[in-house]
Design a protein around this motif. Structure first.
Motif, PDB file in Angstrom:
ATOM      1  N   VAL A  72       0.836  -1.219   0.000  1.00 36.20           N
ATOM      2  CA  VAL A  72       0.000   0.000   0.000  1.00 36.20           C
ATOM      3  C   VAL A  72       0.865   1.261   0.000  1.00 36.20           C
ATOM      4  O   VAL A  72       0.638   2.155  -0.827  1.00 36.20           O
ATOM      5  N   PRO A  73       1.896   1.372   0.860  1.00 36.13           N
ATOM      6  CA  PRO A  73       2.766   2.555   0.754  1.00 36.13           C
ATOM      7  C   PRO A  73       3.481   2.653  -0.601  1.00 36.13           C
ATOM      8  O   PRO A  73       3.630   3.748  -1.144  1.00 36.13           O
ATOM      9  N   PHE A  74       3.896   1.512  -1.159  1.00 34.12           N
ATOM     10  CA  PHE A  74       4.534   1.523  -2.478  1.00 34.12           C
ATOM     11  C   PHE A  74       3.595   2.113  -3.524  1.00 34.12           C
ATOM     12  O   PHE A  74       4.029   2.897  -4.384  1.00 34.12           O
ATOM     13  N   VAL A  75       2.326   1.735  -3.483  1.00 33.14           N
ATOM     14  CA  VAL A  75       1.364   2.231  -4.471  1.00 33.14           C
ATOM     15  C   VAL A  75       1.264   3.754  -4.388  1.00 33.14           C
ATOM     16  O   VAL A  75       1.327   4.440  -5.411  1.00 33.14           O
ATOM     17  N   GLY A  76       1.114   4.288  -3.183  1.00 37.18           N
ATOM     18  CA  GLY A  76       0.985   5.737  -3.024  1.00 37.18           C
ATOM     19  C   GLY A  76       2.263   6.491  -3.327  1.00 37.18           C
ATOM     20  O   GLY A  76       2.263   7.453  -4.118  1.00 37.18           O
ATOM     21  N   ILE A  77       3.352   6.063  -2.730  1.00 36.40           N
ATOM     22  CA  ILE A  77       4.627   6.753  -2.935  1.00 36.40           C
ATOM     23  C   ILE A  77       5.114   6.549  -4.369  1.00 36.40           C
ATOM     24  O   ILE A  77       5.655   7.467  -4.990  1.00 36.40           O
ATOM     25  N   GLY A  78       4.897   5.350  -4.909  1.00 35.49           N
ATOM     26  CA  GLY A  78       5.294   5.085  -6.288  1.00 35.49           C
ATOM     27  C   GLY A  78       4.570   5.981  -7.275  1.00 35.49           C
ATOM     28  O   GLY A  78       5.151   6.424  -8.273  1.00 35.49           O
ATOM     29  N   LEU A  79       3.290   6.255  -7.015  1.00 33.94           N
ATOM     30  CA  LEU A  79       2.542   7.158  -7.883  1.00 33.94           C
ATOM     31  C   LEU A  79       3.145   8.566  -7.843  1.00 33.94           C
ATOM     32  O   LEU A  79       3.378   9.179  -8.889  1.00 33.94           O
ATOM     33  N   LEU A  80       3.402   9.052  -6.643  1.00 35.33           N
ATOM     34  CA  LEU A  80       4.023  10.375  -6.531  1.00 35.33           C
ATOM     35  C   LEU A  80       5.381  10.396  -7.216  1.00 35.33           C
ATOM     36  O   LEU A  80       5.737  11.362  -7.898  1.00 35.33           O
ATOM     37  N   TYR A  81       6.134   9.324  -7.023  1.00 39.21           N
ATOM     38  CA  TYR A  81       7.453   9.209  -7.654  1.00 39.21           C
ATOM     39  C   TYR A  81       7.325   9.227  -9.186  1.00 39.21           C
ATOM     40  O   TYR A  81       8.047   9.957  -9.864  1.00 39.21           O
ATOM     41  N   ALA A  82       6.400   8.428  -9.713  1.00 40.44           N
ATOM     42  CA  ALA A  82       6.219   8.367 -11.165  1.00 40.44           C
ATOM     43  C   ALA A  82       5.814   9.727 -11.727  1.00 40.44           C
ATOM     44  O   ALA A  82       6.225  10.088 -12.841  1.00 40.44           O
ATOM     45  N   LEU A  83       5.038  10.486 -10.988  1.00 39.99           N
ATOM     46  CA  LEU A  83       4.582  11.800 -11.439  1.00 39.99           C
ATOM     47  C   LEU A  83       5.610  12.906 -11.220  1.00 39.99           C
ATOM     48  O   LEU A  83       5.424  14.024 -11.697  1.00 39.99           O
ATOM     49  N   SER A  84       6.686  12.583 -10.474  1.00 41.32           N
ATOM     50  CA  SER A  84       7.701  13.607 -10.176  1.00 41.32           C
ATOM     51  C   SER A  84       8.747  13.736 -11.275  1.00 41.32           C
ATOM     52  O   SER A  84       9.671  14.534 -11.165  1.00 41.32           O
ATOM     53  N   GLY A  85       8.622  12.916 -12.326  1.00 43.02           N
ATOM     54  CA  GLY A  85       9.515  13.050 -13.473  1.00 43.02           C
ATOM     55  C   GLY A  85      10.870  12.388 -13.353  1.00 43.02           C
ATOM     56  O   GLY A  85      11.863  12.957 -13.824  1.00 43.02           O
ATOM     57  N   PRO A  86      10.963  11.192 -12.784  1.00 40.59           N
ATOM     58  CA  PRO A  86      12.269  10.539 -12.696  1.00 40.59           C
ATOM     59  C   PRO A  86      12.711  10.014 -14.068  1.00 40.59           C
ATOM     60  O   PRO A  86      11.904   9.878 -14.986  1.00 40.59           O
ATOM     61  N   GLU A  87      13.992   9.711 -14.180  1.00 41.79           N
ATOM     62  CA  GLU A  87      14.500   9.046 -15.383  1.00 41.79           C
ATOM     63  C   GLU A  87      13.868   7.660 -15.466  1.00 41.79           C
ATOM     64  O   GLU A  87      13.666   7.006 -14.436  1.00 41.79           O
ATOM     65  N   LEU A  88      13.575   7.213 -16.679  1.00 43.43           N
ATOM     66  CA  LEU A  88      12.967   5.901 -16.871  1.00 43.43           C
ATOM     67  C   LEU A  88      13.834   4.801 -16.276  1.00 43.43           C
ATOM     68  O   LEU A  88      13.320   3.894 -15.604  1.00 43.43           O
ATOM     69  N   SER A  89      15.133   4.861 -16.473  1.00 40.32           N
ATOM     70  CA  SER A  89      16.016   3.810 -15.962  1.00 40.32           C
ATOM     71  C   SER A  89      15.970   3.737 -14.438  1.00 40.32           C
ATOM     72  O   SER A  89      15.951   2.654 -13.860  1.00 40.32           O
ATOM     73  N   SER A  90      15.927   4.872 -13.785  1.00 38.62           N
ATOM     74  CA  SER A  90      15.848   4.913 -12.325  1.00 38.62           C
ATOM     75  C   SER A  90      14.503   4.383 -11.839  1.00 38.62           C
ATOM     76  O   SER A  90      14.435   3.620 -10.868  1.00 38.62           O
ATOM     77  N   ALA A  91      13.444   4.792 -12.509  1.00 37.99           N
ATOM     78  CA  ALA A  91      12.107   4.333 -12.123  1.00 37.99           C
ATOM     79  C   ALA A  91      11.989   2.823 -12.302  1.00 37.99           C
ATOM     80  O   ALA A  91      11.483   2.122 -11.416  1.00 37.99           O
ATOM     81  N   LEU A  92      12.456   2.309 -13.440  1.00 36.28           N
ATOM     82  CA  LEU A  92      12.408   0.863 -13.667  1.00 36.28           C
ATOM     83  C   LEU A  92      13.196   0.109 -12.607  1.00 36.28           C
ATOM     84  O   LEU A  92      12.758  -0.948 -12.130  1.00 36.28           O
TER      85      LEU A  92
END
Length: 154
Positions: free
Chosen positions: A83-103
């Motif tokens: 559940v924390p991964f889902v919420g924090i991951g969404l914010l992270y994905a929307l914060s504009g990280p590099e694709l390689s870092s996000a993957l």
């Protein structure tokens, strides 16, 4: 059909993919719990024992079982971490990280949670389960740090 513009974003697509995987894995834990309850004949609700008899004869199935409890603890651990991964991951994905870092973040978390489930259910000796939990937890913390760093300019 309407086109979802967020799915044009590769980072968001990766987030959606890995989130779906871990959420499905967490849902699978409910089915595994039910399987263990039925095969171990260990229920917590009187109405669940009706298949095995009525009255006093069914009461013996109102009990706890170590295997059922182990699966339940694994499922609870999923709730506490996915559940924390889902919420924090969404914010992270929307914060504009590099694709390689996000993957890297999403894949490590997903792998750690899948390994954690096997380590819990088999069970594998420690520190395997503990390390897999710590790795997944660290990934979620890393994403949270990156979100805060991006938004608050830390």
């Amino acid at each position: 059909m309407a086109k979802l513009t967020q799915f044009d974003n590769e980072v968001f697509r990766a987030y959606a993919t890995y989130t779906a995987i871990v959420l499905l894995k967490m849902m699978l834990m409910s089915l595994i719990t039910a399987y263990f309850r039925v095969t171990r004949k260990a229920f917590v609700n009187p109405e669940d024992t009706a298949t095995f008899g009525k009255g006093e004869s069914a009461k013996k199935y109102l009990r706890t079982d170590p295997d059922v409890e182990r699966v339940r603890r694994g499922h609870l651990n999923d709730l506490e971490n996915i559940v924390p991964f889902v919420g924090i991951g969404l914010l992270y994905a929307l914060s504009g990280p590099e694709l390689s870092s996000a993957l890297l973040h999403f894949r490590i978390f997903t792998g750690a949670r899948i390994f954690h489930t096997f380590a819990y259910l088999i069970p594998l000796p420690q520190p395997g389960r503990g390390l897999s939990w710590a790795i997944g937890y660290s990934v979620t913390f890393s994403m949270a740090y990156n979100v805060l760093k991006t938004l608050w300019l830390l």
